[in-house]
Design a protein around this motif. Structure first.
Motif, PDB file in Angstrom:
ATOM      1  N   THR A  34       0.868  -1.177   0.000  1.00  0.00           N
ATOM      2  CA  THR A  34       0.000   0.000   0.000  1.00  0.00           C
ATOM      3  C   THR A  34       0.903   1.224   0.000  1.00  0.00           C
ATOM      4  O   THR A  34       1.888   1.291   0.746  1.00  0.00           O
ATOM      5  CB  THR A  34      -0.943   0.036   1.220  1.00  0.00           C
ATOM      6  N   LEU A  35       0.585   2.153  -0.885  1.00  0.00           N
ATOM      7  CA  LEU A  35       1.407   3.347  -1.088  1.00  0.00           C
ATOM      8  C   LEU A  35       0.770   4.568  -0.442  1.00  0.00           C
ATOM      9  O   LEU A  35      -0.446   4.624  -0.237  1.00  0.00           O
ATOM     10  CB  LEU A  35       1.573   3.618  -2.586  1.00  0.00           C
ATOM     11  N   LYS A  36       1.596   5.528  -0.150  1.00  0.00           N
ATOM     12  CA  LYS A  36       1.082   6.816   0.289  1.00  0.00           C
ATOM     13  C   LYS A  36       0.270   7.435  -0.848  1.00  0.00           C
ATOM     14  O   LYS A  36       0.581   7.233  -2.026  1.00  0.00           O
ATOM     15  CB  LYS A  36       2.232   7.725   0.687  1.00  0.00           C
ATOM     16  N   ALA A  37      -0.760   8.163  -0.503  1.00  0.00           N
ATOM     17  CA  ALA A  37      -1.661   8.727  -1.507  1.00  0.00           C
ATOM     18  C   ALA A  37      -0.903   9.570  -2.521  1.00  0.00           C
ATOM     19  O   ALA A  37      -0.031  10.375  -2.165  1.00  0.00           O
ATOM     20  CB  ALA A  37      -2.735   9.568  -0.831  1.00  0.00           C
ATOM     21  N   GLY A  38      -1.216   9.335  -3.802  1.00  0.00           N
ATOM     22  CA  GLY A  38      -0.625  10.133  -4.872  1.00  0.00           C
ATOM     23  C   GLY A  38       0.761   9.710  -5.313  1.00  0.00           C
ATOM     24  O   GLY A  38       1.371  10.384  -6.151  1.00  0.00           O
ATOM     25  N   ARG A  39       1.275   8.578  -4.798  1.00  0.00           N
ATOM     26  CA  ARG A  39       2.647   8.203  -5.104  1.00  0.00           C
ATOM     27  C   ARG A  39       2.761   7.133  -6.202  1.00  0.00           C
ATOM     28  O   ARG A  39       3.872   6.729  -6.539  1.00  0.00           O
ATOM     29  CB  ARG A  39       3.343   7.693  -3.838  1.00  0.00           C
ATOM     30  N   VAL A  40       1.634   6.690  -6.749  1.00  0.00           N
ATOM     31  CA  VAL A  40       1.692   5.673  -7.806  1.00  0.00           C
ATOM     32  C   VAL A  40       2.480   6.155  -9.020  1.00  0.00           C
ATOM     33  O   VAL A  40       3.305   5.407  -9.570  1.00  0.00           O
ATOM     34  CB  VAL A  40       0.277   5.205  -8.218  1.00  0.00           C
ATOM     35  N   PRO A  41       2.306   7.403  -9.508  1.00  0.00           N
ATOM     36  CA  PRO A  41       3.096   7.844 -10.669  1.00  0.00           C
ATOM     37  C   PRO A  41       4.603   7.777 -10.429  1.00  0.00           C
ATOM     38  O   PRO A  41       5.371   7.428 -11.332  1.00  0.00           O
ATOM     39  CB  PRO A  41       2.622   9.279 -10.895  1.00  0.00           C
ATOM     40  N   GLU A  42       5.047   8.089  -9.220  1.00  0.00           N
ATOM     41  CA  GLU A  42       6.477   7.982  -8.917  1.00  0.00           C
ATOM     42  C   GLU A  42       6.944   6.533  -8.949  1.00  0.00           C
ATOM     43  O   GLU A  42       8.020   6.226  -9.464  1.00  0.00           O
ATOM     44  CB  GLU A  42       6.751   8.570  -7.522  1.00  0.00           C
ATOM     45  N   MET A  43       6.122   5.649  -8.373  1.00  0.00           N
ATOM     46  CA  MET A  43       6.455   4.229  -8.403  1.00  0.00           C
ATOM     47  C   MET A  43       6.543   3.730  -9.840  1.00  0.00           C
ATOM     48  O   MET A  43       7.470   3.012 -10.214  1.00  0.00           O
ATOM     49  CB  MET A  43       5.403   3.439  -7.628  1.00  0.00           C
TER      50      MET A  43
END
Length: 205
Positions: A114-123
């Motif tokens: 589970t990622l911090k909110a809004g961090r999917v593009p960085e991943m």
């Protein structure tokens, strides 16, 4: 394309019968769309089965599931053994390379973050840059964010020939700076991992 990952907790001692009945049902189901993989947990939460299906989109998924259910041959007759069911839709990263032909396992590690909110593009950006070198060590089966299911979740599945190979590859990649992508830990809230193995009839081996 989307991938649906369905995870069922089953009654202890029922795996052999569940795999048998699922295989029988799949003989009917596969004419509508192929199964990607049928796996069971070897390490991690015990008495779990994981089956993965690929579709063009959610509309195709719904249409195929409705059509397959006609006639009473699907879903497989395993309801008496199921304790919990979980389904999630994954949107795989477009840059994930196709799997090489033939068996790539038989050990598959499913990692659930589970990622911090809004961090999917960085991943996603980190993966796109570093994945070409990482897959030279062992193939990735799928990777992408959860679209329907737990918010801000991310799933990836890796194939290994053995658990010893897994440990060696992970150590070598970290030492060489190949993997994980820089900054990955800063984006995370939680991480889970389990080792899965395929049924004898699973398309993914």
């Amino acid at each position: 394309m989307i991938d649906e990952i369905r995870t069922y907790q089953i009654v202890p001692g029922s795996l052999a019968e569940v795999e048998k009945r699922f295989a029988e049902g799949y003989e009917h189901r596969k004419k509508f769309s192929p199964l990607t993989a049928f796996l069971h947990t070897e390490l991690g939460p015990l008495n779990e089965i994981v089956h993965i299906w690929s579709y063009k989109d959610v509309a195709e998924r719904n249409a195929i599931r409705a059509e397959a259910a006609k006639g009473g041959n699907w879903p497989p007759k395993i309801g008496e053994f199921i304790r919990t069911m979980r389904s999630e839709i994954i949107v795989p990263f477009s840059f994930i390379p196709p799997l090489p032909a033939g068996p790539v396992g038989p050990y598959f590690e499913l990692r659930y973050y589970t990622l911090k909110a809004g961090r999917v593009p960085e991943m996603q950006a980190g993966w796109e840059k570093y994945i070409p070198e990482r897959v030279k060590a062992s193939p990735v089966v799928l990777a992408g964010p959860v679209d329907f299911g737990v918010a801000n979740a991310f799933v990836h599945i890796w194939a290994y020939k053995s658990l010893d190979q897994r440990m060696q590859i992970r150590a070598d990649c970290a030492k060489k700076g190949i993997w994980p992508p820089p900054g990955s830990a800063d984006r995370l809230f939680t991480q889970e991992s389990k080792i899965l193995m395929p049924a004898s009839w699973s398309p993914l081996q």
